[in-house]
Structures are given as structure tokens and as C-alpha cells.
Scaffold this active site. Structure first.
Site, short mmCIF file in Angstrom:
data_model
loop_
_atom_site.label_atom_id
_atom_site.label_comp_id
_atom_site.label_asym_id
_atom_site.label_seq_id
_atom_site.Cartn_x
_atom_site.Cartn_y
_atom_site.Cartn_z
CD GLU A 443 -1.80 1.38 3.12
OE1 GLU A 443 -1.49 0.45 3.89
OE2 GLU A 443 -2.34 2.41 3.50
CG ASP A 521 0.22 1.69 6.97
OD1 ASP A 521 1.37 1.27 6.73
OD2 ASP A 521 -0.19 2.82 6.66
CG ASP A 523 -3.55 2.22 10.09
OD1 ASP A 523 -3.72 1.48 9.10
OD2 ASP A 523 -3.25 3.43 9.98
CG ASP A 525 -7.29 4.60 7.25
OD1 ASP A 525 -8.52 4.36 7.35
OD2 ASP A 525 -6.78 5.71 7.48
#
Ligand code: 0RA
Length: 659
Positions: A443, A521, A523, A525
Site C-alpha cells: 500500500e 499498515d 491500522d 485504514d
């Protein structure tokens, strides 16, 4: 359970004679091969124990005698299931010369022998019954209220501790089973609140009018009160469908969900279907047999599809709609934007398929077909405006399919196979044999840059994907092939899109990597992006999942540091452990860094923690886990958005561990 304990409980010492030997052998078989009876001895099997008991209560409800079920989890992770049904019979069973309650609780498959004329959802997927739960419990206590009295019996690992006895009077009826899963059998004995809730919610929709109360006494809610949920649905699968579509952000095309129900007199097969059309471009059919989610479909789904296609085709032809539109309509076109729940109750279901979740009974397809046809024909005649919206949607689907074919051919032409070259953004590896090659889908451009520096360029290739990738659930098919990130994936992988007949079938002959690793990531998102990528792969490249080529990278969550000493942590437990180890228990003596993004790591940290095959952990995505993720995803989104976030954050449900 140790040998000594078993000896203390042996039939000789607790007053049971030769005739109970057979029972013991049955229970023994369950304890020797628990996975054969409940699937596995991990989280799944542990929860299966609860389902098994609840299913028995649901059967009482289907027979018309039970209206309320209470499920409690206690602080010691024992569980009780209580219902207000007739109560398990407590009298002498003349044939076996044993108490009926004791028989039901200790003999495999004894439960169903009592009354033949009602539906049974219990004994479904693994077909085991409450005696199995008993065998796998270190302790189980059953109470029955019926005939004005209250009775009890207790067991250890399935062995009765005393004969069924009266403990008082009662003007109620019902059954309560309280069990402690045997810690010597199960890998874990900690229940997951969300898993149980999601299943109980599903059951309340599938069995309308039954009230299921759930209490988790282990941890209070935010107000310090007992954590309680009540699951009750008057609308049943109609409400269920409305909830699933709303949670997925799909907007209805027709104002009211179409509801179909009927019972076939000859076979006693009961059919219940809710269906609607929405503004999405995909088909969502959730199917159940005896309350079991048949993720592989089967004859009930086939009968439904056949009826739907035939009825709409004949209606559209009759009204000359299709002729005017000058497009050729295919079967799939009738199902774009369709959402449906099919719930059938079959007296003797035959389950087939890899996961035994495909209905095999041939008689069911005709029964579903007939029931659906009747209702749909009447609906179209009586609701011309709705009929028109649906037909327009079908025509749009056919036109979009033509556009998609063109777009697909474009991808095909530009792919490696036709000498189109690799995407500019791909940092390829030097190794050429696919078995040794890995492709990281990363990403963002900056994380992509770090990964390029950190990788072993010998066998690791990096393809950065920019920003949010297209949500294939919401986009029309030709947009998917027009999307640059998606086209890059096709070309980098070296696969071709498939044939016009089956666009989603993938040609893997020139696949360039045998490990495709999604790295985002750690997290919300990042997980969301991983979900989008995975959804695309699952829908359009499922062969890669089937072959076991898809993985999810596991970047660490924390770096714990004191002076020169440092350690990474992937879980809260590991974090605590490392603080303990490095800081000697003093949290303020160490620095703890929470990694929110891949960008916070430098190239060598990323290599050490996430990319080096010697030290990294990868999660392999399996078809089962991907289907389950897909399913749980739409299912979990009950009342609020919070659980969805939590769920996405934990994203543990995708995959099994693979080091
Ligand atoms: C056998 C026969 C009857 C009911 C049940 C079992 C029964 C089992 C369970 C398990 C949990 N709750 C239950 N409730 C009932 C029929 C009894 C009759 O004919 O009165």
C-alpha cells in the site's frame, strides 16, 4: 483429564453396571477423536459445543413448544443454555430400561429417537447431539422442569455422578444445560463474545419469534452492568436481508423485500426466501439448510436461480422489453444486484462438498423452483412498477457485460502474454522460477519505496499500489478492468483474465510468483485496504486463493526499546512480556513505539520483521477463511459501526498462521 481421575469415576465405583459399558465406549470414542464430532478442538469446536445445545432448544421452538432461550457465559468460561420447552423426558425408557434424560445426555444420537414427526436442526453439520457436549465437558449439570417437578443430573466427562433425581416442585417446563468445556481436550477454553453473538443473532433471524437472551458475566459493559444482548426478530429473514444490505451500503431498488414461503406436503420440506434488488453490481445469495449456512450452495440454491431466471425471462420476453433493448440477456444478468436469503428446512439433509456445506437432496430443487415461481409470477403481475425497475436493471447488466468484455480484451492485449511488458511501477526480482518468487503488493508509494530498499531483490518483487483500490463490490465490471492498479496486478502476475464465458476464470499457466503477499499498515485504514485487495482477489482471482498462493504480511505493532536492547511485539501479550524482560517490569524505563504504518520502519527494520523468510510471519489466506471473512463481515455489522471497526482492526479471521 488424567487417568487417575477417570478411574475414580469408573462404572464400577459409581454404581453403574455392565449395560453402561456401551455408553462409556460411545463417550470414549468422542473423547478420543473429538475433531471427528465437532470439527476441531480449537476456537471453532469450542463454540460448536454451545451451538449444539442451542440447536436442541431451537428444535423445541420449531416444534412449537419453546419461545425463550437464555445463553450465559460465566467468569470461568462455562456456559449455560436454558429454554422454556417441554423439558427432556425424565421417565423410564422401557426399551433401554434407563432413565430417558440419562439416555439423551449419554448416548450418541439418542435425542432424535423420541419424536420423528418434527424438524430437527440439531445434529446438523456434525450430527452429534448434546451427549457429545457432555463427553467433552469436565463437568455438566442438567436441570429439567416438567410434570410439576424439577429434576437434575450431573456428569463428569459424560459419566453420570448419580441417578436422575427429583429436587423439588415446579409449575414451569424447560431444560437447562450448564457445561464446562474440558481443558484437557480443547486448545483454548476461552469463549469469544462476538462469535457467539453473531451466531445467536443469525439464529434469531432464521427462527423468527424465538427470543434469545445472551449474558456475558465475564466482563461488565461500559456502564458497569452485566453485558446483555437480546436477539429477537418478528420479521425473520426479511429483516435479516434488510440488515445485511443496509450494512453493506446497498440501497434497495424496490420498496419492499419479496417474501416467499411454503411447505411441500409430500416431503415436509419447508421453504422460506427473502429477495430484493439493490443498486450494487454483485449477487449476494445467503443460503441455509436447517439453520446451517450452506456456503457451497446446493440444490436449494440451484432451484432458486432456475426459477428466477425463467420467470424474469418469460416476463421480459412477453412485454418485449428485451427485444427493444437490443441486447442479449444471459443468466447472470438476472442476478446483478440481487440479494437473497434462502432458508430451507429439510427432514433428512444430505450434505456434500469440501466443507460439507452443500445441499445434495435432489427433490429440494424442484420444490424451491415451484414455490419461488408462483410467488414471483404473482409479484410481477401485481407490481408493474417494481417489475420495470428490475427489468431495467437486467438490461443494464447485459449492456455492462458487453462493455466489460471490451475492457477485458484490452487488459488481455496489454498483458505479458501478448508481449505488452511489465508495469513501470513493478520492481521485479531477478529469479525467474515462479516457485521461488514472491510478489509484495504494498500500500502506498512511500512504503513501496522502503520495501524496495529492504527486500532481497533476488526473489522478492514489489508492486506499490496507490491509495484506495477500487471496491469491486460497488463498481461495474468494466470499471474494474479500466482501473490502473488492478491492471498492474494482472500484468505483474502474468495471468490472463479468463474467457468471455467465464471472465473470472483465471489462466495461471504463466503465473510469475507463487507467493503473493499483501502488505499494508497495521491500522484500520491499512486493514481496510487489505480487505479491498483481498475482496478483489477473492472475487476475480479465486484460483490463486485455491492454490494457496495468497498471504497477508504481519508487520509488528510495537518496538520495545531500552538503550541498545530492543524487541518487536505483534500482540499486546508480547508487548507486556518484552517490557517485563527488557525493562524488568518497570514500564517507564523503556520506550515503547507503536507502529501505525509501514512508513515508520526503515528498510532494515521492515526486512527483519516482515519480509525476511527466516523471521517473518505470514498468514496464508484459504478459501475457507476468505469465505468466512466475507460472511462474517456482512454478518457482524449488527447494531453499530464500532464492532465493524474492531473487527477490521483485528482482521484475524482472514487466515491461518503460516510461518
Ligand atoms: C427428547 C424428546 C422431547 C424433547 C426433548 C428431547 C428436548 C431436548 C432438549 C434439549 C434442550 N432442550 C430440550 N428440550 C426438549 C419431547 C418431549 C415430550 O414429548 O414431551
Amino acid at each position: 483429564m488424567s487417568d487417575t481421575t477417570q478411574q475414580v469415576l469408573s462404572p464400577a465405583t459409581n454404581g453403574y453396571g455392565a449395560d453402561s459399558i456401551q455408553v462409556l465406549e460411545g463417550l470414549e470414542a468422542v473423547r478420543k477423536r473429538p475433531a471427528m464430532y465437532i470439527g476441531d478442538i480449537s476456537v471453532k469446536g469450542l463454540h460448536h459445543l454451545v451451538y449444539e445445545v442451542v440447536d436442541n432448544s431451537i428444535d423445541e421452538a420449531l416444534a412449537g413448544y419453546c419461545h425463550n432461550i437464555v445463553v450465559n457465559i460465566y467468569p470461568d468460561n462455562s456456559v449455560s443454555v436454558e429454554d422454556d420447552g417441554r423439558g427432556i423426558p425424565t421417565g423410564m425408557n422401557t426399551k433401554e430400561q434407563r432413565n430417558a434424560l440419562e439416555l439423551v445426555m449419554t448416548m450418541l444420537h439418542a435425542g432424535g429417537k423420541f419424536d420423528k414427526n418434527t424438524y430437527k436442526v440439531s445434529g446438523g453439520l456434525h450430527g452429534v447431539g448434546v451427549s457429545c457436549v457432555n463427553a467433552l465437558s469436565s463437568d455438566l449439570h442438567v436441570t429439567v422442569q416438567r410434570d410439576g417437578k424439577k429434576y437434575e443430573q450431573a456428569y463428569k466427562i459424560g459419566i453420570p455422578q448419580y441417578p436422575v433425581r427429583e429436587i423439588g416442585l415446579s409449575d414451569k417446563t424447560g431444560t437447562r444445560v450448564h457445561f464446562h468445556p474440558d481443558a484437557s481436550i480443547f486448545i483454548t477454553t476461552v469463549y469469544n463474545r462476538e462469535i457467539l453473538e453473531s451466531r445467536l443473532r443469525e439464529l434469531s433471524f432464521l427462527n423468527k419469534g424465538v427470543k434469545i437472551v445472551f449474558n456475558d458475566y465475564r466482563e461488565p459493559d461500559e456502564q458497569g452492568m452485566t453485558y446483555t444482548k437480546i436477539f429477537y426478530s418478528e420479521g425473520g429473514i426479511v429483516e435479516f436481508l434488510e440488515m445485511l444490505d443496509a450494512n453493506a451500503g446497498r440501497n434497495p431498488l424496490i420498496p419492499k423485500v419479496i417474501y416467499v414461503n411454503g411447505i411441500d406436503e409430500g416431503t415436509h420440506v419447508a421453504v422460506e426466501i427473502a429477495l430484493t434488488y439493490n443498486d450494487s453490481f454483485s449477487e449476494h445469495i445467503y443460503s441455509y439448510v436447517n439453520n446451517i449456512n450452506t456456503i457451497e450452495g446446493g440444490t436449494h440454491v440451484a432451484g432458486f436461480r432456475r426459477a428466477l431466471t425463467r420467470v424474469f425471462k418469460s416476463y421480459g420476453d412477453k412485454q418485449n422489453h428485451f427485444e427493444k433493448a437490443k441486447v442479449e440477456i444471459e443468466g447472470d444478468d438476472y442476478r446483478e444486484g440481487l440479494s437473497a436469503i434462502i432458508s430451507v428446512k429439510v427432514p433428512e439433509p444430505q450434505f456434500e462438498g469440501q466443507t460439507k456445506t452443500k445441499l445434495g437432496n435432489n427433490e429440494v430443487s424442484g420444490i424451491v423452483d415451484t414455490t419461488v415461481s408462483k410467488v414471483l409470477e404473482a409479484f410481477l403481475e401485481e407490481n408493474p412498477r417494481e417489475a420495470k425497475s428490475i427489468i431495467q436493471k437486467v438490461i443494464l447488466a447485459a449492456q455492462a457485460r458487453a462493455a466489460a468484455r471490451k475492457a477485458r480484451e484490452l487488459v488481455q492485449r496489454k498483458s505479458v502474454l501478448s508481449g505488452g511488458g511489465l508495469p513501470g511501477k513493478l520492481a521485479d526480482c531477478s529469479e525467474r522460477s515462479p516457485e521461488r518468487c514472491e510478489l509484495y503488493l504494498v500500500e502506498g508509494d512511500s512504503a513501496g519505496g522502503t520495501a524496495k530498499q529492504g527486500r532481497d531483490r533476488g526473489f522478492q518483487a514489489i508492486l506499490p499500489l496507490r491509495g484506495k483500490i477500487l471496491n469491486v463490490e460497488k463498481a461495474m465490471e468494466h470499471r474494474i478492468y479500466e482501473n490502473e492498479e488492478i491492471r498492474n496486478m494482472y500484468t505483474a502476475l502474468g495471468v490472463t483474465v479468463g474467457t468471455p464465458e467465464d471472465p473470472k476464470a483465471l489462466n495461471l499457466a504463466k503465473l510469475r510468483y507463487h507467493k503473493v503477499i499483501i502488505m499494508t499498515d497495521a491500522d484500520v485504514d491499512g486493514s481496510h485496504i487489505a480487505t479491498l485487495i483481498l475482496t478483489f482477489i477473492y472475487r476475480y482471482m479465486s484460483a490463486l486463493v485455491e492454490q494457496g498462493y495468497i498471504y497477508i504480511a504481519q508487520p509488528p505493532l510495537y518496538l520495545v526499546k531500552k538503550g541498545k536492547e530492543q524487541a518487536y511485539a505483534w500482540t499486546e501479550d508480547q508487548r507486556t512480556l518484552q517490557i517485563e524482560r527488557i525493562g524488568g517490569g518497570k514500564e517507564d524505563s523503556v520506550s515503547v513505539q507503536r507502529y501505525k504504518g509501514l512508513g515508520e520502519m526503515n528498510a532494515s527494520q521492515l526486512w527483519d520483521t516482515t519480509m525476511n523468510p527466516e523471521t517473518r510471519t505470514l498468514k496464508q489466506v484459504t478459501i475457507e477463511s476468505a469465505t468466512e471473512a466475507d460472511r462474517v463481515f456482512s454478518m457482524l455489522m449488527g447494531d453499530e459501526v464500532a464492532p465493524r471497526r474492531d473487527f477490521i482492526e483485528s482482521h484475524a479471521k482472514y487466515a491461518r498462521l503460516d510461518v
